[in-house]
Design a protein around this motif. Structure first.
Motif, PDB file in Angstrom:
ATOM      1  N   TYR A 100       0.830  -1.208   0.000  1.00 37.05           N
ATOM      2  CA  TYR A 100       0.000   0.000   0.000  1.00 37.05           C
ATOM      3  C   TYR A 100       0.866   1.260   0.000  1.00 37.05           C
ATOM      4  N   LEU A 104       1.059   4.082  -2.819  1.00 40.69           N
ATOM      5  CA  LEU A 104       0.764   5.464  -2.448  1.00 40.69           C
ATOM      6  C   LEU A 104       1.767   6.420  -3.077  1.00 40.69           C
ATOM      7  N   SER A 107       2.048   6.438  -7.083  1.00 42.76           N
ATOM      8  CA  SER A 107       1.063   7.247  -7.798  1.00 42.76           C
ATOM      9  C   SER A 107       1.423   8.727  -7.756  1.00 42.76           C
ATOM     10  N   GLU A 197      -9.739  -4.656   1.977  1.00 43.60           N
ATOM     11  CA  GLU A 197      -9.876  -3.279   1.507  1.00 43.60           C
ATOM     12  C   GLU A 197      -8.531  -2.729   1.040  1.00 43.60           C
ATOM     13  N   LEU A 198      -7.462  -3.082   1.762  1.00 50.79           N
ATOM     14  CA  LEU A 198      -6.128  -2.615   1.392  1.00 50.79           C
ATOM     15  C   LEU A 198      -5.735  -3.119   0.011  1.00 50.79           C
ATOM     16  N   LYS A 201      -7.566  -1.027  -2.538  1.00 47.47           N
ATOM     17  CA  LYS A 201      -7.049   0.334  -2.590  1.00 47.47           C
ATOM     18  C   LYS A 201      -5.701   0.352  -3.301  1.00 47.47           C
ATOM     19  N   LEU A 205      -4.651   2.331  -6.745  1.00 51.03           N
ATOM     20  CA  LEU A 205      -3.590   3.333  -6.750  1.00 51.03           C
ATOM     21  C   LEU A 205      -2.541   2.995  -7.803  1.00 51.03           C
TER      22      LEU A 205
END
Lengths: 214, 260
Positions: A100, A104, A107, A197-198, A201, A205
């Motif tokens: 993640y 992050l 992106s 959920e991670l 996400k 991303l």
């Protein structure tokens, strides 16, 4: 498997020791230099015109592992839910957390516009584990005042690991913990829900990172 | 300096001692007793934001050139000076108050009456103070309960009262009789100015958070505490012991030992 690895490591260490010049004076590792070196490597990675996104992501992940204590940070981010989670769930989370964070930043790679930073000073936080605060300023263009960025680092063996980054006094891992542990609480207290959920996400991303327009 | 401020506070009849008894909420467990109510207001604010403020800010950014937006920002900062100054004096921060006065004089003289932030470009940026911070310095350190105000956004009861007090007792209002239209105009301009500056950051935050409401709440409360401390000090994050172990998986893995 593990045993032969340990033997190999012992051999490497032994060889290394014989190659090192004896009686070098011991210089205490410099937290400020550690942060500034890491920053230089990151900037080099960001300004490498020829690098492919995949390659940048890989190098960024290496820097992340080199500079940050990812597993302790990930466990901190779970907050009160760490105690109730199974080992498998926690291990899965640590891996997903790293993915993640990489996504992050990936992106945002193309948004880097030449900002640099300066280490200002190192403050002893006076905790029992010798944590230090490396105070830096990020210089931005366009007449904007510099951004205050503090790194909480902990001495580990001969070097350091970053535990937290505070931007203008706001701790990133506390914000992360508030986000994630609130999410878990509102999803039946299950770390699995967070993990699922991670994954989603992170995938979105990464898609955004590699799409032509941001 | 602070002692004088506190004495001032007591003279004004605020029971500083009683308020000092309230401890600051720990950075751990975020206390949000009105969470579902807050989330509703938050949703309402998001709708207004998406449909009104953000488009307006985008237009503002697209249509109005940066140097004019800079002038608007500088002018609003100049207008806010009496409030910042008043609060610094109330907090007993006389050095900081002196700084604010000098800075404003520089801008009035060299900044064409305050529309150019000459001081800022010389490395002397404006301070940010409000009555909520003043009350925190006087002893109301309790961040509870967290409140999301309609239109105004994240706050706490203390800070909400601060906003109310300022609306009534604004020093600028005393000095210069502002009509309702003028003060609404000023509020609107401030909102637009602030919103345009944080457009991309807030969008980013929303895209990367799992729970945008929780993230914003955390950032707000942490930022408030930082503002109250004027950027000094701050707690270390309590991460327990980390050890380096040789593991089958990786050559070197950091592992936590026993939890606190």
């Amino acid at each position: 498997m593990m045993l032969s690895r340990r033997i190999a490591l012992a051999l490497v260490v032994a060889m290394g020791l014989t190659l090192v010049a004896p009686a070098a004076p011991y210089a205490a590792p410099d937290a400020g230099k550690f942060v500034s070196d890491l920053g230089d490597k990151a900037i080099k990675l960001l300004t490498d015109k020829d690098a492919q996104l995949k390659d940048q992501e890989l190098r960024f992940r290496e820097l992340l592992r080199e500079g940050f204590a990812i597993e302790p940070i990930a466990k901190f981010v779970l907050g009160p839910h760490l105690r109730r989670a199974s080992d498998a769930e926690v291990t899965e989370f640590v891996g997903l957390f790293e993915d993640y964070i990489v996504s992050l930043y990936a992106s945002q790679f193309r948004n880097y516009s030449g900002e640099t930073f300066q280490v200002r000073r190192v403050v002893d936080l006076e905790t029992k584990r010798g944590d230090l605060q490396v105070v830096t300023e990020v210089m931005r263009g366009g007449g904007q005042p510099p951004l205050r960025v503090d790194f909480q680092v902990r001495p580990v063996q001969d070097s350091f690991k970053i535990l937290d980054v505070k931007i203008e006094g706001v701790s990133m891992i506390i914000a992360q913990r508030d986000d994630f542990s609130t999410f878990i609480t509102n999803n039946g207290g299950k770390v699995q829900a967070l993990n699922a959920e991670l994954r989603k996400k992170t995938a979105s991303l990464l898609t955004r990172a590699s799409s032509p327009a941001n | 300096m602070k002692a004088t401020g506190l004495a001032l506070a007591m003279c004004l009849g605020m029971s500083g001692a009683a308020m000092a008894q309230q401890a600051a909420a720990p950075l751990d467990g975020v206390d949000d007793p009105h969470e579902s109510f807050n989330r509703d207001i938050f949703e309402f604010n998001q709708v207004i934001d998406r449909n009104l403020l953000k488009p307006a800010a985008k237009v503002y950014e697209d249509v109005v050139p940066e140097f004019i937006r800079g002038m608007v920002n500088a002018f609003l900062t100049t207008l806010a000076t009496p409030l910042v100054l008043g609060n610094e004096l109330l907090q007993g921060e006389f050095d900081r108050a002196g700084y604010t006065v000098s800075r404003t004089v520089v801008n009035l003289v060299m900044g064409a009456g305050g529309i150019i932030d000459a001081a800022g470009s010389m490395g002397v940026p404006a301070h940010d103070e409000d009555f909520g911070q003043t009350m925190a310095v006087w002893g109301w350190t309790n961040d509870n309960p967290y409140l999301v105000l309609p239109l105004l956004g994240p706050s706490t009861i203390r800070d909400g009262i601060g906003i109310g007090v300022e609306a009534v007792f604004s020093p600028l209002g005393y000095m210069y009789d502002m009509s309702l239209a003028e003060s609404i105009g000023k509020q609107g301009a401030t909102a637009l100015d602030k919103r345009s500056r944080y457009l991309t950051q807030l969008e980013e935050l929303e895209k990367t958070s799992l729970d945008f409401y929780a993230t914003l709440r955390s950032l707000y409360l942490q930022k408030r505490r930082d503002e109250i401390r004027n950027g000094e000090g701050g707690e270390a994050v309590p991460i327990p012991e980390i050890t380096m172990d040789f593991d089958g998986k990786d050559m070197i893995t950091a592992q936590t030992t026993a939890l606190q």
